[in-house]
Design an enzyme around this catalytic site. Structure first.
Site, short mmCIF file in Angstrom:
data_model
loop_
_atom_site.label_atom_id
_atom_site.label_comp_id
_atom_site.label_asym_id
_atom_site.label_seq_id
_atom_site.Cartn_x
_atom_site.Cartn_y
_atom_site.Cartn_z
CG HIS A 72 -2.03 -0.69 1.00
ND1 HIS A 72 -3.38 -0.67 1.78
CD2 HIS A 72 -2.34 -1.75 0.29
CE1 HIS A 72 -4.26 -1.60 1.40
NE2 HIS A 72 -3.56 -2.38 0.56
CE1 TYR A 201 -6.09 4.31 10.85
CE2 TYR A 201 -5.60 4.25 8.30
CZ TYR A 201 -5.44 3.84 9.62
OH TYR A 201 -4.46 2.92 9.79
N PRO A 293 -4.31 0.47 18.52
CG PRO A 293 -6.18 -0.58 17.91
CD PRO A 293 -5.66 0.15 18.98
CE LYS A 297 3.99 3.91 13.65
NZ LYS A 297 3.43 3.34 12.30
CE1 TYR A 385 -1.25 4.26 9.37
CE2 TYR A 385 0.02 3.23 7.71
CZ TYR A 385 -1.44 3.18 8.65
OH TYR A 385 -2.22 2.14 8.43
#
Length: 391
Positions: A72, A201, A293, A297, A385
């Site tokens: 991704h 998200y 979550p 991480k 990220y």
């Protein structure tokens, strides 16, 4: 039984450490309280940072990941029905993430351990870590109905928050930091192709939602729910309707529905135990730290821990110097606290806090606006990220 490194826990941290030590010529024994079938079925994280992907490739554990994993190059933030893409390679100099379930990482590492011939004892329950401050620490454990002792030079606790390793660090030297959140995640697995090519998200006034995936045929979706929610209280229809509300956009996007095959509620917490070393006992992964979550991480922090430790042990073997082992806790904690900061920031920015006052709600909105309008803010999110560089 005797070995150089005794590893408690056959999750991804313990198994990866065993693999790295094997390739460095250092012997180890892995103790796992559950049976192999259970260990290979535990559902956990599914996002691998760039550094984690690189480590798995370097140690020969990435063959199936490279065939079946989903690279991704970004994520999507949804705010007020508007879609905002975070382009990882463009913002980080080419870094990305891989969607490949922790369950599959564990399967791959167990298979490699069996191929290597290194001891991996399933159904071996660690009872206590003894003499951690000495040069010969021991792990008392039960296996096949009898009690035994594993004599080690080093013990590594990869046995999670509830394991014996963390509690073996004396209270007078332990410092604990934590935060519990007033909400959790209702997570479902559904037999339906994902409705987006990348993770979504969504920040919504009714609560956070996440659209993720486990494969091109299986979707993983989450809803923010109050802390203490029972998954059984949510019907399949109610789950899909709420996902529709929170993930809705203004451009005609639609959410694909399919049979829900599993559902559960995950509580949200932040936790750090300092130090991560006591004598010759080293803590790694959830035994030392937990993150909510939202920032993906948890697994990746565990990988950073065991890579740091494996390199320190290999350095000692080559040079006789324990300097890197002595720095283990400090080196790991710098990375841990950055991940805690990022995960806390993502969590509080994207979730609706039922106890927030009007000032806090406006600040949260300002943070969202900053991310979706500022390239600098998006670059910071993308860098964290995809993962800070491993030591």
């Amino acid at each position: 039984m005797r070995t150089t490194v005794g590893i408690i826990g056959a999750g991804p941290a313990g198994l990866l450490l065993a693999r790295l030590l094997h390739r460095a010529g250092i012997d180890s024994v892995v103790l796992e309280s559950r049976d192999r079938a259970y260990a290979e079925a535990r559902q956990r994280a599914g996002i691998l940072e760039q550094g984690t992907v690189d480590v798995l490739r370097e140690c020969g554990a990435a063959g199936r990941m490279d065939r079946e994993g989903l690279r991704h190059d970004g994520i999507e933030l949804r705010v007020d029905g508007a879609r905002h893409r975070i382009d990882f390679p463009a913002l980080t100099g080419g870094r990305s993430v891989m969607v490949y379930a922790q369950t599959e990482v564990v399967k791959d590492l167990i298979a490699l351990r069996a191929e290597d011939g290194g001891p991996l004892l399933f159904g071996a329950t660690a009872l206590a870590v003894e003499d951690a401050e000495s040069d010969a620490p021991r792990v008392r454990f039960t296996h096949e109905g009898r009690e035994d002792v594993l004599e080690c030079r080093y013990v590594v606790g990869c046995d999670g928050f509830h394991g014996v390793s963390r509690t073996a660090v004396p209270a007078h030297v332990s410092h604990v930091f934590g935060r519990d959140y007033p909400y959790g995640w209702l997570g479902v697995l559904a037999d339906v192709p994902p409705s987006s090519d990348e993770l979504v998200y969504a920040a919504h006034e009714r609560g956070f939602a996440l659209l993720s995936m486990r494969s091109p045929e299986v979707s993983r979706l989450y809803l923010q729910v109050p802390d203490g929610t029972d998954a059984a209280d949510w019907s399949e229809q109610e789950i899909w309707e709420e996902l529709d509300r929170r993930l809705a956009t203004h451009d005609g996007w639609t959410l694909r529905r399919g049979p829900v095959t599993a559902k559960s509620v995950t509580p949200m917490r932040s936790y750090v135990h300092e130090p991560m070393r006591h004598g010759n006992l080293f803590l790694a992964g959830d035994a030392a730290h937990i993150v909510p979550p939202t920032g993906a991480k948890g697994l990746n922090l565990a990988v950073g821990d065991v890579v740091t430790l494996a390199r320190a042990l290999a350095h000692e073997r080559r040079t006789g110097s324990a300097a890197r082992l002595e720095r283990y806790s400090a080196d790991c904690l710098r990375r841990v606290w950055q991940a805690e900061r990022f995960s806390y920031g993502m969590t509080t920015m994207l979730h609706t806090d039922p106890g927030a006052d009007p000032f806090e709600r406006r600040l949260r909105r300002a943070r969202l606006d900053r991310v979706v309008t500022s390239r600098t803010a998006r670059a910071e999110l993308a860098e964290q990220y995809t993962g800070l560089p491993l030591p």
